[in-house]
Design a protein around this motif. Structure first.
Motif, PDB file in Angstrom:
ATOM      1  N   SER A 204       0.830  -1.208   0.000  1.00 56.16           N
ATOM      2  CA  SER A 204       0.000   0.000   0.000  1.00 56.16           C
ATOM      3  C   SER A 204       0.862   1.254   0.000  1.00 56.16           C
ATOM      4  O   SER A 204       0.519   2.252  -0.652  1.00 56.16           O
ATOM      5  N   LEU A 205       1.996   1.217   0.697  1.00 56.23           N
ATOM      6  CA  LEU A 205       2.897   2.365   0.698  1.00 56.23           C
ATOM      7  C   LEU A 205       3.491   2.589  -0.682  1.00 56.23           C
ATOM      8  O   LEU A 205       3.552   3.725  -1.170  1.00 56.23           O
ATOM      9  N   ASP A 206       3.934   1.506  -1.330  1.00 60.18           N
ATOM     10  CA  ASP A 206       4.481   1.618  -2.682  1.00 60.18           C
ATOM     11  C   ASP A 206       3.459   2.249  -3.632  1.00 60.18           C
ATOM     12  O   ASP A 206       3.792   3.132  -4.425  1.00 60.18           O
ATOM     13  N   GLN A 207       2.207   1.790  -3.553  1.00 61.04           N
ATOM     14  CA  GLN A 207       1.171   2.318  -4.437  1.00 61.04           C
ATOM     15  C   GLN A 207       0.898   3.789  -4.138  1.00 61.04           C
ATOM     16  O   GLN A 207       0.700   4.603  -5.056  1.00 61.04           O
ATOM     17  N   THR A 208       0.886   4.130  -2.865  1.00 61.07           N
ATOM     18  CA  THR A 208       0.663   5.522  -2.473  1.00 61.07           C
ATOM     19  C   THR A 208       1.722   6.431  -3.077  1.00 61.07           C
ATOM     20  O   THR A 208       1.410   7.498  -3.629  1.00 61.07           O
ATOM     21  N   VAL A 209       2.979   6.015  -2.990  1.00 58.61           N
ATOM     22  CA  VAL A 209       4.072   6.853  -3.499  1.00 58.61           C
ATOM     23  C   VAL A 209       4.068   6.884  -5.029  1.00 58.61           C
ATOM     24  O   VAL A 209       4.343   7.922  -5.641  1.00 58.61           O
ATOM     25  N   ARG A 210       3.740   5.759  -5.664  1.00 55.11           N
ATOM     26  CA  ARG A 210       3.645   5.765  -7.133  1.00 55.11           C
ATOM     27  C   ARG A 210       2.559   6.731  -7.600  1.00 55.11           C
ATOM     28  O   ARG A 210       2.763   7.492  -8.558  1.00 55.11           O
ATOM     29  N   ASP A 211       1.418   6.679  -6.934  1.00 56.25           N
ATOM     30  CA  ASP A 211       0.326   7.595  -7.293  1.00 56.25           C
ATOM     31  C   ASP A 211       0.756   9.042  -7.093  1.00 56.25           C
ATOM     32  O   ASP A 211       0.480   9.910  -7.924  1.00 56.25           O
ATOM     33  N   TRP A 212       1.441   9.283  -5.979  1.00 54.46           N
ATOM     34  CA  TRP A 212       1.895  10.648  -5.693  1.00 54.46           C
ATOM     35  C   TRP A 212       2.856  11.160  -6.760  1.00 54.46           C
ATOM     36  O   TRP A 212       2.700  12.286  -7.260  1.00 54.46           O
TER      37      TRP A 212
END
Length: 222
Positions: free
Chosen positions: A43-51
């Motif tokens: 979930s952290l990886d996805q959050t940062v990719r989206d950001w």
């Protein structure tokens, strides 16, 4: 007070592996444990990719972040080595803020979060401010709630919200900071060493410091 990522947010609004730690290991794929609440690496990886995808296309967010960090406009998005740590620090501190409110007996109604979002829209755009903080627009509501929580708790402590320089407001801010640090300590926050180590005194994630007893085990020495 909250760490560097949160300070960027507040300034903007006002102006415009395995996880190891105390108690042993937890499941592989955990980025952080906050009072028993798990934040996964996925979930952290996805959050940062989206950001990253959103931030590079938002000039307002770039300007806010540049003004807060001291970087020239257009260079703020080059801090990729700190993206994960900054995002995780905010996600952790959102949970700490909720604990502070509960401990203080303060409820944060949805209406106050709505008002905070509206204020952010007036000071540069809620979505852009969220991006400047290091989180994608989908986290705008979480960020607004965090700020609303601080507002509500400080108000209980006697802050004069119309005067940021008032002695009452300064004192309330100090109380908020102390309560935040205590809550962070009480929650026994554990961070995957890949991302650093949570410092309850600074309420932020910093680099892991290994000692002789932990250097070979991969633990954070907590």
């Amino acid at each position: 007070m909250p760490g560097k990522s949160v300070k960027v947010v507040v300034a903007a609004v006002v102006a415009a592996g395995a996880l190891a730690g105390c108690g042993g290991q937890t499941r592989v794929g955990t980025a952080a444990l906050v009072g028993g609440d798990r934040i996964t690496v996925t979930s952290l990886d996805q959050t940062v990719r989206d950001w990253r995808g959103q931030f590079k296309d938002d000039p307002v967010a770039n300007q806010i972040r540049a003004n807060s960090s001291g970087l020239a406009p257009g260079l703020a998005d080059q801090e990729s080595e700190t993206d994960m740590e900054g995002a995780l620090s905010l996600l952790v501190n959102f949970r700490v803020a909720d604990r502070v409110a509960r401990d203080a007996g303060v409820s944060v109604p949805d209406g106050l979060a709505d008002q905070t979002t509206a204020l952010m829209d007036q000071r540069g755009g809620a979505g852009s401010i969220t991006l400047a903080s290091g989180l994608p627009r989908s986290r705008t509501r979480d960020l607004a709630r965090f700020i609303a929580t601080q507002t509500a708790v400080m108000q209980k402590f006697g802050a004069d919200l119309g005067n940021a320089q008032s002695p009452l407001t300064v004192q309330a801010a100090q109380q908020w900071g102390l309560k935040f640090q205590k809550a962070a300590r009480d929650m026994h926050i554990k961070i995957n060493p890949r991302f650093g180590r949570y410092d309850a005194a600074k309420v932020d994630i910093g680099p892991v410091v290994y000692d002789l007893s932990s250097a070979e085990t991969g633990t954070d020495g907590a």
